[in-house]
Design a protein around this motif. Structure first.
Motif, PDB file in Angstrom:
ATOM      1  N   TYR A   5     -31.863  22.157  32.789  1.00 57.14           N
ATOM      2  CA  TYR A   5     -32.555  22.548  31.279  1.00 57.14           C
ATOM      3  C   TYR A   5     -33.866  21.649  30.925  1.00 57.14           C
ATOM      4  N   LEU A 234     -18.633  23.791  25.748  1.00 55.19           N
ATOM      5  CA  LEU A 234     -19.991  23.418  24.982  1.00 55.19           C
ATOM      6  C   LEU A 234     -19.849  22.257  24.031  1.00 55.19           C
ATOM      7  N   ARG A 235     -18.757  22.188  23.179  1.00 54.44           N
ATOM      8  CA  ARG A 235     -18.686  21.140  22.311  1.00 54.44           C
ATOM      9  C   ARG A 235     -18.544  19.804  23.068  1.00 54.44           C
ATOM     10  N   SER A 238     -21.740  18.673  24.442  1.00 55.33           N
ATOM     11  CA  SER A 238     -22.499  18.146  23.511  1.00 55.33           C
ATOM     12  C   SER A 238     -22.339  16.675  23.133  1.00 55.33           C
ATOM     13  N   GLN A 239     -20.619  16.534  23.065  1.00 57.31           N
ATOM     14  CA  GLN A 239     -20.336  15.315  22.333  1.00 57.31           C
ATOM     15  C   GLN A 239     -20.346  14.296  23.746  1.00 57.31           C
ATOM     16  N   GLN A 240     -20.848  14.638  24.679  1.00 57.07           N
ATOM     17  CA  GLN A 240     -21.105  13.659  25.760  1.00 57.07           C
ATOM     18  C   GLN A 240     -22.610  13.438  25.782  1.00 57.07           C
ATOM     19  N   GLY A 241     -23.434  14.227  24.914  1.00 59.19           N
ATOM     20  CA  GLY A 241     -24.870  13.691  24.600  1.00 59.19           C
ATOM     21  C   GLY A 241     -25.566  14.877  25.545  1.00 59.19           C
ATOM     22  N   PHE A 243     -27.014  18.786  24.964  1.00 59.65           N
ATOM     23  CA  PHE A 243     -27.037  19.787  24.256  1.00 59.65           C
ATOM     24  C   PHE A 243     -27.754  20.977  24.749  1.00 59.65           C
ATOM     25  N   LEU A 279     -31.537  23.953  22.444  1.00 55.06           N
ATOM     26  CA  LEU A 279     -32.665  23.844  21.223  1.00 55.06           C
ATOM     27  C   LEU A 279     -33.176  25.305  21.231  1.00 55.06           C
ATOM     28  N   ALA A 282     -30.339  27.369  18.557  1.00 50.90           N
ATOM     29  CA  ALA A 282     -29.760  26.573  17.678  1.00 50.90           C
ATOM     30  C   ALA A 282     -29.291  27.481  16.455  1.00 50.90           C
ATOM     31  N   ILE A 285     -25.847  28.734  17.680  1.00 48.24           N
ATOM     32  CA  ILE A 285     -24.862  27.650  17.960  1.00 48.24           C
ATOM     33  C   ILE A 285     -24.251  27.361  16.435  1.00 48.24           C
ATOM     34  N   ALA A 286     -25.283  27.253  15.362  1.00 46.53           N
ATOM     35  CA  ALA A 286     -25.210  26.878  14.243  1.00 46.53           C
ATOM     36  C   ALA A 286     -24.045  27.859  13.413  1.00 46.53           C
ATOM     37  N   ILE A 289     -20.526  28.282  16.097  1.00 41.98           N
ATOM     38  CA  ILE A 289     -19.746  27.040  16.768  1.00 41.98           C
ATOM     39  C   ILE A 289     -19.595  25.956  15.955  1.00 41.98           C
ATOM     40  N   LEU A 290     -20.840  25.680  14.854  1.00 42.81           N
ATOM     41  CA  LEU A 290     -20.562  24.639  14.096  1.00 42.81           C
ATOM     42  C   LEU A 290     -19.740  25.037  12.713  1.00 42.81           C
TER      43      LEU A 290
END
Lengths: 296, 296
Positions: A5, A234-235, A238-241, A243, A279, A282, A285-286, A289-290
């Motif tokens: 990416y 995916l979560r 992301s939480q490993q850095g 996105f 990106l 977004a 995702i928002a 997922i969030l």
């Protein structure tokens, strides 16, 4: 994990688009048509901009906002097609009768670009071949490119063996999975459901025979992953850095399954591409997922 | 053009964040605070995620949607502060009394990371120094890093001369431009106006003396660019295949001016970083720069 990416337009599609559009320029073509769910379109539009080639992009109406904005800024003529991904393909195909079809799945030059994925893996592993590749697959632009690249390395005597290719589809749209496991000799009509993995939501992959053959001859298989597995992968990424867009999480989601089933050993070298940036999507995702309360 | 937006989180801030958060990890710190207009926050949040460090991010309420989504997905605790960028800084500063302030402009380790920009330019030019750098400047995280890097190369005898540094501010927020050209010895109170170049909209840069001194001693100067110049430069860059955030267009917009004024000769080697990706600010680009009819 291989971070595909990080290409200029945010997905691995730059590999194919840069080569295809260079060829288009060489042929003196000044105007092209492309259709895509977003990433291939963005890549084609960017390299057309760099080469001053007029570019008509057909996308499904539901394409993510970030991708649409990006395509428009590159100066492409954007046509949003109501209906399915397949309706978009039909509209582009008709338009292409008047001009040149710079398609990421019809045009063979695109695969000549994505094959650099194989060469790069080989180089980055110190001229060694990994045991396994896990690749998300829709039209198979990355998978067939990788296969082509490793085949060429094998034919030239540079490597002894092609890695096993594990192909991952979304449960909501998995015609190739069905062909492979049900032993079909035709492309089934499937009732495609919405998937967050929009990049591989292809009900009728053009090169389905080639894809099946590539996976089979490599000694790999097809897997499917659910929406829940995609979201949870995916979560975690992301939480490993990292996105990423949801499509990118399908292949990593399959890794655990493959290890659990004993198809992959943890001592083996396995390459998993992360194909597109979060990106671009977004908005999806928002909202999907969030936590929608937006508390944070 | 140097494509600094191709870092994992989409801006050059990864240079500083990766080093700073590595240092934080080494010190055994488990929780940090940061405030930013978005790019630095995303970078800090990503490297904290990779290092399993809890991260509280303070951003102005008006921060772009893409950046907010990215920061939230990295698992950071996001606090949106109403009011100005300066209100955000104050809120973070207070919070930092209880924890560690991993600030991209207070913390010196951040600049130790951004100095790799200088080393990389030197390497990529075949161990030569460019004549000029044109850098957008708010808090000066890239500018001071570059200066530090070139100073170290000079001190070690690897290079003979530091490049001239041309620093670019937005007309709507240009305290450093005023200090330099009006010969002020203090930081002026400025009436800051909204600018599309959100990354450099800093009314009270902490290290203003150092920034002024760096530009002066390099033999460069300060320039300002209007919103119209930023937009027109952004469009032009997009249509060459670079999809950027508006802040990234400020420095390229200044290049033409510098040539016109005879401050830069076209035969000289001039490096212009493109600092952040347009994918983060698709919302602002679509509403401010693209034809709002959405015709294409």
């Amino acid at each position: 994990l291989k971070l595909e990416y990080l290409f200029p337009t945010g997905s691995f599609k730059d590999r194919g688009a840069s080569l295809l559009i260079s060829k288009v320029g060489e042929l003196g073509i000044k105007e092209v048509v492309e259709d895509s769910s977003g990433n291939a379109a963005a890549a084609i539009a960017a390299y057309c901009a760099a080469s001053r080639i007029t570019c008509h992009i057909y996308v499904p109406e539901a394409t993510s906002f970030g991708k649409l904005t990006q395509i428009r800024m590159y100066g492409a003529r954007l046509v949003k097609v109501p209906g399915s991904r397949e309706d978009t393909a039909r509209a582009a195909f008709e338009a292409a009768e008047q001009t040149y079809y710079a398609s990421h799945y019809w045009n063979p030059f695109f695969f000549q670009g994505t094959k650099t994925f194989a060469f790069e893996i080989w180089e980055q592993l110190g001229w060694e071949v990994p045991h396994n590749l896990i690749i998300p697959v829709g039209h198979g632009t990355l998978l067939l490119g990788a296969y082509l690249g490793f085949q060429e390395l094998e034919a030239s005597g540079m490597i002894k063996k092609i890695p096993r290719i594990f192909a991952v589809q979304s449960e909501n749209c998995c015609p190739l999975f069905r062909i492979f496991h049900e032993g079909l000799t035709y492309l089934p009509q499937i009732a495609k459901k919405e998937s967050l993995a929009e990049g591989i939501g292809i009900a009728r992959p053009l090169r389905w025979k080639q894809i099946i053959e590539a996976v089979k001859s490599s000694g790999g298989t097809f897997l499917k992953v659910s929406e829940e597995e995609i979201v949870s992968s995916l979560r975690e990424l992301s939480q490993q850095g990292f996105f990423l867009e949801p499509t990118s999480a399908a292949a990593p989601a399959a890794l655990g399954k493959l290890i659990n089933r004993g198809l992959i050993h943890s001592s083996e070298v396995t390459v998993v591409p992360l194909t597109g940036t979060g990106l671009k999507v977004a908005d999806k995702i928002a909202s999907n997922i969030l936590d929608p309360s937006g508390k944070y």
